[in-house]
Design an enzyme around this catalytic site. Structure first.
Site, PDB file in Angstrom:
ATOM      1  N   SER A 102       1.127  -1.187  -0.210  1.00  0.00           N
ATOM      2  CA  SER A 102      -0.086   0.272  -0.022  1.00  0.00           C
ATOM      3  C   SER A 102       0.788   1.445   0.016  1.00  0.00           C
ATOM      4  O   SER A 102       2.166   1.095   0.151  1.00  0.00           O
ATOM      5  CB  SER A 102      -0.375   0.044   1.137  1.00  0.00           C
ATOM      6  N   THR A 116      -9.559 -12.461  -0.939  1.00  0.00           N
ATOM      7  CA  THR A 116      -9.774 -13.434  -2.341  1.00  0.00           C
ATOM      8  C   THR A 116      -9.495 -15.022  -1.868  1.00  0.00           C
ATOM      9  O   THR A 116      -8.609 -14.707  -0.421  1.00  0.00           O
ATOM     10  CB  THR A 116      -9.880 -13.135  -3.339  1.00  0.00           C
TER      11      THR A 116
HETATM   12  N1  SAH Z   1      -0.666  -4.769   3.290  1.00  0.00           N
HETATM   13  C1  SAH Z   1       0.370  -5.607   2.463  1.00  0.00           C
HETATM   14  C2  SAH Z   1      -0.371  -5.991   1.400  1.00  0.00           C
HETATM   15  C3  SAH Z   1      -1.421  -5.484   1.004  1.00  0.00           C
HETATM   16  S1  SAH Z   1      -2.040  -6.466  -0.263  1.00  0.00           S
HETATM   17  C4  SAH Z   1       1.030  -4.641   2.107  1.00  0.00           C
HETATM   18  O1  SAH Z   1       1.380  -3.514   2.294  1.00  0.00           O
HETATM   19  O2  SAH Z   1       2.531  -4.868   1.590  1.00  0.00           O
HETATM   20  C5  SAH Z   1      -3.684  -7.181  -0.007  1.00  0.00           C
HETATM   21  C6  SAH Z   1      -2.701  -8.754   0.191  1.00  0.00           C
HETATM   22  O3  SAH Z   1      -3.713  -9.208   1.036  1.00  0.00           O
HETATM   23  C7  SAH Z   1      -2.397  -9.001  -1.096  1.00  0.00           C
HETATM   24  O4  SAH Z   1      -0.762  -9.699  -0.176  1.00  0.00           O
HETATM   25  C8  SAH Z   1      -2.908 -10.571  -0.878  1.00  0.00           C
HETATM   26  O5  SAH Z   1      -2.096 -11.609  -1.580  1.00  0.00           O
HETATM   27  C9  SAH Z   1      -3.536 -11.003   0.504  1.00  0.00           C
HETATM   28  N2  SAH Z   1      -4.649 -11.230   0.678  1.00  0.00           N
HETATM   29  C10 SAH Z   1      -5.879 -11.556  -0.081  1.00  0.00           C
HETATM   30  N3  SAH Z   1      -6.819 -11.735   0.192  1.00  0.00           N
HETATM   31  C11 SAH Z   1      -6.426 -12.592   1.161  1.00  0.00           C
HETATM   32  C12 SAH Z   1      -6.928 -13.932   2.012  1.00  0.00           C
HETATM   33  N4  SAH Z   1      -7.861 -14.395   1.885  1.00  0.00           N
HETATM   34  N5  SAH Z   1      -6.054 -13.827   3.133  1.00  0.00           N
HETATM   35  C13 SAH Z   1      -4.975 -13.152   2.977  1.00  0.00           C
HETATM   36  N6  SAH Z   1      -3.874 -12.663   2.195  1.00  0.00           N
HETATM   37  C14 SAH Z   1      -5.146 -12.010   1.619  1.00  0.00           C
END
Ligand code: SAH
Length: 227
Positions: A62, A224
């Protein structure tokens, strides 16, 4: 407006976030200064831009201003000794910031703990490497930071309840498992919605009463099933 917080160095980026009043507290400022964003991105020469960046697997780290907003919102619950869950932990950047806030002195506060849960195992492994590069190898080895591969929509009850929960991907509706894993008192910062999303601040009081406050509109990748 937040985009103008870009800096040439990590210190400059954080200074600009503070100047723009996105970082407000000294504690958040100190914690964010301890974490070098360059360790958590793929494009190192854009590490200090105030923008999101792809980290592979359809995920993004982010923008720094979003991480700052989340940290400020949760800060009353990020005291030394607190337990924190970061759902969709991706790069591990926010886990590092949370760790610096809750670590404290284990002899005085019992030591805090940060759990990051992420459903892409390759990102979990990468994030652990990032934390090590950022000087947090000992915290990982001692289990004070634990990065878990799993479905974050279920939370991670084993280490709960949590004083603070951050969710880094948008849930279509409020996930009950996460509300259940909030401590009394506790706070969650979570983007909710399909298409149009809002950050919802979920507060649980000492009696277990839950209130939801909509804060602002956002655009997050969705929570997801694993692709
Ligand atoms: N906060 C993190 C990533 C943000 S992007 C940063 O700033 O680095 C959102 C993340 O959520 C992605 O890495 C994606 O793989 C994860 N994600 C999506 N669905 C998920 C789920 N059901 N369980 C765990 N992680 C999930």
């Amino acid at each position: 407006m937040a985009w103008r917080c870009t800096g040439a160095t990590n210190a400059e980026l954080i200074k600009n976030l503070a100047r723009s009043q996105i970082i407000k507290s000294d504690r958040a400022l100190a914690a964010m200064n301890k974490v070098d964003r360059a360790h958590y991105v793929l494009w190192k020469d854009e590490a200090y831009q105030d923008s999101p960046q792809p980290i592979g697997y359809d995920a993004t780290i982010s923008a720094p201003h979003m991480h700052a907003h989340a940290t400020e919102n949760l800060i009353p619950f990020l005291k030394p000794g607190a337990r924190v869950l970061d759902v969709g932990s991706g790069s591990g950047y926010l886990c590092a910031i949370f760790y610096h806030l809750v670590a404290g002195d284990p002899k005085v506060t019992g030591g805090g703990k940060v759990v990051g849960i992420e459903h892409i195992p390759q990102l979990v492994e990468w994030s652990v490497g990032n934390l090590r590069k950022d000087g947090l190898g000992a915290a990982v080895d001692e289990g004070r930071i634990e990065m878990v591969a799993g479905d974050g929509r279920q939370g991670y009850a084993k280490e709960g309840p949590y004083d603070a929960i951050h969710v880094g991907a948008a849930a279509p509706t409020m996930p009950k498992a996460l509300v259940d894993q909030l401590a009394r008192p506790g706070r969650m910062f979570i983007p909710v919605g399909i298409g149009s999303q809002q950050i919802i601040q979920v507060d649980k009081d000492e009696e277990g009463r839950v209130t939801e406050t909509a804060l602002f509109d956002v655009m997050y990748v969705p929570l997801t099933d694993r692709p």
